[in-house]
Design an enzyme around this catalytic site. Structure first.
Site, mmCIF file in Angstrom:
data_model
loop_
_atom_site.group_PDB
_atom_site.id
_atom_site.type_symbol
_atom_site.label_atom_id
_atom_site.label_comp_id
_atom_site.label_asym_id
_atom_site.label_seq_id
_atom_site.Cartn_x
_atom_site.Cartn_y
_atom_site.Cartn_z
ATOM 1 N N HIS A 151 0.825 -1.217 0.000
ATOM 2 C CA HIS A 151 0.000 0.000 0.000
ATOM 3 C C HIS A 151 0.854 1.259 0.000
ATOM 4 C CE1 HIS A 151 0.218 0.747 4.476
ATOM 5 N NE2 HIS A 151 0.280 -0.568 4.552
ATOM 6 N N ASP B 132 -0.255 4.376 1.043
ATOM 7 C CA ASP B 132 -0.536 5.376 2.086
ATOM 8 C C ASP B 132 0.242 5.072 3.353
ATOM 9 O OD1 ASP B 132 -2.224 3.047 2.519
ATOM 10 O OD2 ASP B 132 -3.335 4.210 4.000
ATOM 11 N N ASP C 62 6.114 1.203 6.668
ATOM 12 C CA ASP C 62 4.775 0.644 6.471
ATOM 13 C C ASP C 62 4.021 1.594 5.561
ATOM 14 O OD1 ASP C 62 2.282 -0.446 6.657
ATOM 15 O OD2 ASP C 62 2.020 -0.078 8.799
ATOM 16 N N GLU D 260 -4.986 1.758 2.807
ATOM 17 C CA GLU D 260 -4.980 0.528 3.601
ATOM 18 C C GLU D 260 -5.064 0.861 5.084
ATOM 19 O OE1 GLU D 260 -3.380 -2.894 5.894
ATOM 20 O OE2 GLU D 260 -2.695 -0.823 5.866
ATOM 21 N N GLU D 261 -4.379 1.939 5.475
ATOM 22 C CA GLU D 261 -4.282 2.264 6.910
ATOM 23 C C GLU D 261 -5.612 2.683 7.514
ATOM 24 O OE1 GLU D 261 -1.923 1.525 8.691
ATOM 25 O OE2 GLU D 261 -0.078 1.534 7.526
ATOM 26 N N ASP E 292 3.687 -6.541 3.605
ATOM 27 C CA ASP E 292 3.235 -5.513 4.547
ATOM 28 C C ASP E 292 3.478 -5.955 5.989
ATOM 29 O OD1 ASP E 292 2.072 -3.144 5.372
ATOM 30 O OD2 ASP E 292 0.009 -3.830 5.120
ATOM 31 N N HIS F 231 4.206 3.046 12.370
ATOM 32 C CA HIS F 231 3.249 4.143 12.625
ATOM 33 C C HIS F 231 3.771 5.241 13.538
ATOM 34 C CE1 HIS F 231 -0.570 1.591 11.495
ATOM 35 N NE2 HIS F 231 0.451 1.394 10.680
HETATM 36 ZN ZN LIG Z 1 0.832 -1.592 6.317
#
Ligand SMILES: [Zn+2]
Length: 418
Positions: A88, A90, A149, A183-184, A206, A388
């Site tokens: 992903h 984002d 990520d 995705e997040e 991922d 994150h």
């Molecule tokens: Zn991810």
């Protein structure tokens, strides 16, 4: 083909791509109803589309909802079934992903990394760092998240694709690549037409630490609690006012702390309040509820509903509504029907020189939703850690192993299914 012989090229390529992609601001926005949730995700999607085209791939599309879909044709004569790799574009809205300025620490010496802005990565707190002494480590500068990520996954798939094109002697079937937005915020496959995909097997890149492969994730619900208060001037409020802020505080305090993310790990699920807004007249609380066991998730949702009714009983002038929505389902059951896919993935990881570790994901991925929709999609490590946040970091050696794993999956699939 001995993939290990390509290590130096892989290393340079994957690091170079990673450092470029993390600089592109692609934070998704859970408050937006648009697809994609933020226009800026197109900046990376279009960049990837252009780079795939520049590699010589003819079938490349960037859709108007920000999906990049590309297909490397099968090598001459190959009739191997197609395979799909996803990542992903984002990054999580938890911390800003604007102006990411990655720091590269060559030949890591095992000490404390002063990443910047007063923050440091200390092996006392993050002992995994010690496993990567001598490797090159990429961190943030302390002011943003890194976005490993999932830009590590993106960089790894792009590197593998470029290598397959540079080495036409590596035989393979058609390879599909999909980069998803959002995705997040749990919408990563909302705009994807899976019937239009050619592959019946897919892999999301991922995951976390090198070697980890994931065939099990949480079952997830999001719960929105809306508290309507009864507002009256505080000077004359006795026995009348129902203060939504106070009620929200009481509501939250009654959720068992022993079932919070801070108090759980392994196979235990949790409640997690993620957002609160409002005033004495009305408050909205958003919670996420997670467990590997479906019944346990439903039990928690039910508990929140009961808690809402309890608040109404305690404060007769307030109204509490509790709405729940399923986000994704544990993919374990569906994946257990395709044991050969996990066996192949395990062998590919081993061939890349890493010990495979089967881990349940304390989260979910696009793969969980795709698996639920009938496309078995286990999740593969990218090498990233502490996702994150500003303490995110990734060893370049792990990214190389992830690229090798992709290539070994392709090789093994051809050997076994060709
Ligand atoms: Zn991810």
């Amino acid at each position: 083909m001995d993939i290990a012989s390509l290590n130096e090229d892989l290393r340079r390529d994957v690091l170079d791509r990673f450092l470029r992609y993390v600089r592109v601001y692609t934070t998704s926005d859970r408050h937006s109803d648009t697809m994609p949730s933020s226009e800026r995700q197109f900046d990376l999607a279009r960049m990837l589309g252009d780079e795939l085209t520049a590699m010589g791939i003819e079938d490349v599309t960037v859709t108007d909802t920000c999906y990049v879909i590309a297909r490397l044709p099968a090598t001459t004569g190959s009739t191997t079934e197609p395979l799909l790799f996803l990542a992903h574009v984002d990054t999580a809205p938890d911390l800003t992903g604007e102006n990411v300025s990655p720091r590269v620490w060559d030949n890591y010496d095992g000490g404390v990394l002063d990443i910047g802005h007063g923050y440091s990565l200390d092996p006392e707190e993050y002992p995994t760092l010690r496993r990567f002494v001598g490797d090159t480590i990429v961190t943030t500068d302390g002011s943003t998240l890194l976005g490993a990520d999932d830009k590590a996954g993106v960089a790894e798939i792009m590197t593998a694709a470029s290598l397959l094109i540079a080495h036409p002697e590596i035989e393979h079937g058609e390879i599909e690549i999909v980069f998803t937005p959002d995705e997040e915020i749990g919408r990563g496959v909302d705009g994807l037409d899976i019937d239009a995909l050619h592959s019946n097997v897919a892999f999301t890149m991922d995951g976390g630490i090198e070697g980890s492969i994931e065939a099990e994730c949480f079952t997830a619900y999001q719960v929105t609690v809306s508290i309507d208060g009864y507002v009256i001037h505080p000077g004359s409020a006795k026995n009348k006012m129902a203060n939504a802020v106070s009620i929200a505080g009481r509501f939250l305090s009654m959720i068992p702390q022993s079932e919070s993310p801070e108090a759980t790990d392994g196979r235990d699920g949790f409640y997690c309040p993620v957002e609160i807004s409002g005033s004495s007249g009305g408050v909205n609380i958003v919670l996420i509820v997670r467990d590997f066991d479906h019944e346990e998730v439903l039990r928690r949702v039910k508990f929140l509903e009961t808690l809402g009714a309890t608040m109404e009983a305690a404060y007769p002038r307030c109204r509490v509504s509790v709405a729940s929505e399923k986000q994704y389902t544990n993919m374990a059951e569906a994946l257990s029907k395709s044991p050969e896919i996990m066996a192949l993935l395990t062998e590919a990881v081993e061939r890349s020189g890493v010990d495979p570790v089967m881990e349940p994901i304390r989260g979910g991925t696009d793969g969980a939703r795709l698996t639920e929709m009938g496309l078995p999609t286990p999740n593969v490590f990218t090498g990233g850690m502490n996702f994150h946040g500003r303490f995110e970091w990734i060893p370049v050696g792990s990214m190389v192993k992830a690229v090798q794993t992709i290539l070994n999956v392709v090789l093994l699939w051809h050997e076994k299914r060709g």
